[in-house]
Design an enzyme around this catalytic site. Structure first.
Site, PDB file in Angstrom:
ATOM      1  N   TYR A   1      -9.879 -10.507  -7.184  1.00 35.02           N
ATOM      2  CA  TYR A   1      -8.878 -10.397  -8.247  1.00 35.02           C
ATOM      3  C   TYR A   1      -8.979 -11.524  -9.261  1.00 35.02           C
ATOM      4  CZ  TYR A   1      -6.848  -6.988  -5.074  1.00 35.02           C
ATOM      5  OH  TYR A   1      -6.660  -5.909  -4.247  1.00 35.02           O
TER       6      TYR A   1
ATOM      7  N   LYS B   1      -2.341  -1.918   7.730  1.00 33.37           N
ATOM      8  CA  LYS B   1      -3.768  -1.684   7.879  1.00 33.37           C
ATOM      9  C   LYS B   1      -4.341  -2.654   8.912  1.00 33.37           C
ATOM     10  CE  LYS B   1      -7.992  -1.179   5.158  1.00 33.37           C
ATOM     11  NZ  LYS B   1      -8.584  -1.274   3.796  1.00 33.37           N
TER      12      LYS B   1
ATOM     13  N   ARG C   1       0.855  -1.182   0.000  1.00 31.63           N
ATOM     14  CA  ARG C   1       0.000   0.000   0.000  1.00 31.63           C
ATOM     15  C   ARG C   1       0.890   1.232   0.000  1.00 31.63           C
ATOM     16  NH1 ARG C   1      -2.411  -3.522   3.839  1.00 31.63           N
ATOM     17  NH2 ARG C   1      -4.530  -4.186   3.253  1.00 31.63           N
TER      18      ARG C   1
ATOM     19  N   HIS D   1      -4.430  -9.554   3.628  1.00 34.27           N
ATOM     20  CA  HIS D   1      -5.863  -9.649   3.850  1.00 34.27           C
ATOM     21  C   HIS D   1      -6.155 -10.638   4.972  1.00 34.27           C
ATOM     22  CE1 HIS D   1      -6.656  -8.249  -0.562  1.00 34.27           C
ATOM     23  NE2 HIS D   1      -6.427  -7.246   0.258  1.00 34.27           N
TER      24      HIS D   1
ATOM     25  N   HIS E   1      -2.552   2.855  -5.785  1.00 33.35           N
ATOM     26  CA  HIS E   1      -3.112   1.586  -5.312  1.00 33.35           C
ATOM     27  C   HIS E   1      -3.369   0.623  -6.464  1.00 33.35           C
ATOM     28  CE1 HIS E   1      -4.574  -0.475  -1.737  1.00 33.35           C
ATOM     29  NE2 HIS E   1      -5.591  -0.955  -2.438  1.00 33.35           N
TER      30      HIS E   1
ATOM     31  N   ARG F   1      -0.945  -2.244  -6.662  1.00 34.51           N
ATOM     32  CA  ARG F   1      -1.230  -3.358  -5.751  1.00 34.51           C
ATOM     33  C   ARG F   1      -2.269  -4.299  -6.366  1.00 34.51           C
ATOM     34  NH1 ARG F   1      -1.349  -4.795  -0.142  1.00 34.51           N
ATOM     35  NH2 ARG F   1      -3.413  -5.417   0.592  1.00 34.51           N
TER      36      ARG F   1
END
Length: 373
Positions: free
Chosen positions: A336, A195, A170, A327, A301, A304
């Site tokens: 994705y 995050k 990120r 994640h 972003h 990514r």
């Protein structure tokens, strides 16, 4: 002249008497003034910091609570309830036309205000309906588009963009990298306090390794020059400044991408360098995308998203992609797969993966050119 002691209800003082002339010294004592009650927004900030929320969360929550108060004519939130909260959220959606995620952020700020700050446990807090977020597909660049954008970047911006694409970082994760977080021996990058306040390990692309080493050598020379000038400090997380008073000048704690100018920390008087501001890379990527003639709404972003999609196209395991991205659930990475038709295969852990497709793309871009810090 005679002297006598006369007592009153407040306190006793000497009274000097000389003939018919009398002088009385009177002093009244007042109760000590109580400490001023902290303002509402200051209480909000204290509650957020006590729970160790991020600075961005604190800034966002305070902003939404302030907007909520001004929306209702500066009424105190304790005097308002469900109708006022609903009216505010409805106004955001109908008149301001904000996104569902923005509306939910405002609701979270108000729930925090009533539950954690005002201590109000009302049944309507659980009945407030959250806006349903639409499921958008991520913007993904092809390998040729990635190459075209990276070739139009230069210096530090180019190196940072290579890490965004080659390691799936990120934007702020890249800006917050410290020297000690990069392990050239095992080709790993440790992401600290990402995050959700989570740490993770991701890969260090082989095509970026040489350029990153050269960049750190120049950064170290700059740090040595800062030390000779009485500077060379950086901000340390949490209470490490008190625990290790001199750690802020150690090379390992320095930013991988330091800012070009100093700032003076007002409490300690230390001359520090912040990390490079994220807007520097954002502007550079925006200009590069425009210069490449790409019409997609691509930003930092997007690298990514492209990193994850290109790995899945090469039949790498989706759970490994999930771990590299940080994640918490594999369902997040499933988005994705919309552009891939190949079946996921197996892949080695981050320390041993080669990722030929990514390395080939980065190698075709060429090494990052030198830049003076």
């Amino acid at each position: 002249m005679a002297s006598a002691i006369r007592s009153n209800s407040q306190i006793s003082y000497p009274i000097l008497c000389e003939g018919a002339f009398t002088t009385t010294l009177a002093v009244r004592e007042t109760a000590p003034a109580g400490a001023p009650k902290p303002r509402l927004l200051d209480r909000v900030r204290e509650a957020i910091r006590a729970r160790q929320y991020s600075r961005r969360s604190e800034k966002a929550y305070v902003q939404w609570i302030r907007r909520y108060i001004f929306f209702h004519g500066k009424r105190h939130p304790a005097e308002m309830g469900a109708p006022e909260v609903t009216a505010f959220l409805t106004s955001l959606a109908v008149h301001d036309k904000v996104a569902a995620s923005t509306q939910n952020q405002a609701l979270s700020a108000l729930l925090f205000l009533y539950r954690e700050v005002l201590g109000v446990e009302l049944p309507w807090l659980d009945d407030v309906v959250r806006a349903k977020r639409p499921q958008h597909l991520p913007v993904v660049l092809t390998r040729d588009e990635v190459r075209a954008v990276l070739q139009r970047l230069d210096g530090v911006s180019r190196l940072m963009a290579l890490l965004l694409y080659g390691a799936g970082l990120r934007l702020l994760e890249c800006c917050h990298l410290r020297v000690k977080d990069i392990d050239f021996a095992t080709n790993q990058i440790v992401i600290r306090d990402g995050k959700g306040r989570k740490d993770r390990v991701t890969m260090l692309p082989a095509a970026v390794k040489a350029a990153l080493i050269a960049h750190l050598e120049r950064a170290r020379e700059q740090h040595q020059a800062d030390l000779r000038r009485g500077a060379g400090w950086v901000e340390l997380p949490n209470a490490l400044t008190r625990k290790y008073p001199n750690a802020g000048r150690d090379w390992g704690w320095q930013w991988v991408f330091p800012a070009t100018r100093f700032y003076v920390e007002r409490l300690t008087g230390q001359r520090r360098r912040h990390h490079l501001h994220e807007s520097v890379l954002q502007r550079a990527v925006k200009d590069a995308v425009r210069g490449a003639g790409i019409t997609k709404q691509a930003a930092c972003h997007t690298f990514r998203h492209s990193f994850a999609t290109h790995l899945l196209e090469e039949s790498h395991d989706i759970r490994t992609v999930e771990e590299l991205l940080g994640h918490s659930d594999v369902s997040t990475a499933m988005i994705y797969t919309f552009s891939t038709e190949a079946r996921p295969g197996s892949v080695a852990p981050p320390t041993g993966c080669s990722y030929h497709a990514l390395t080939k793309t980065l190698a075709m871009v060429g090494p990052a050119r030198n830049v003076r810090l």
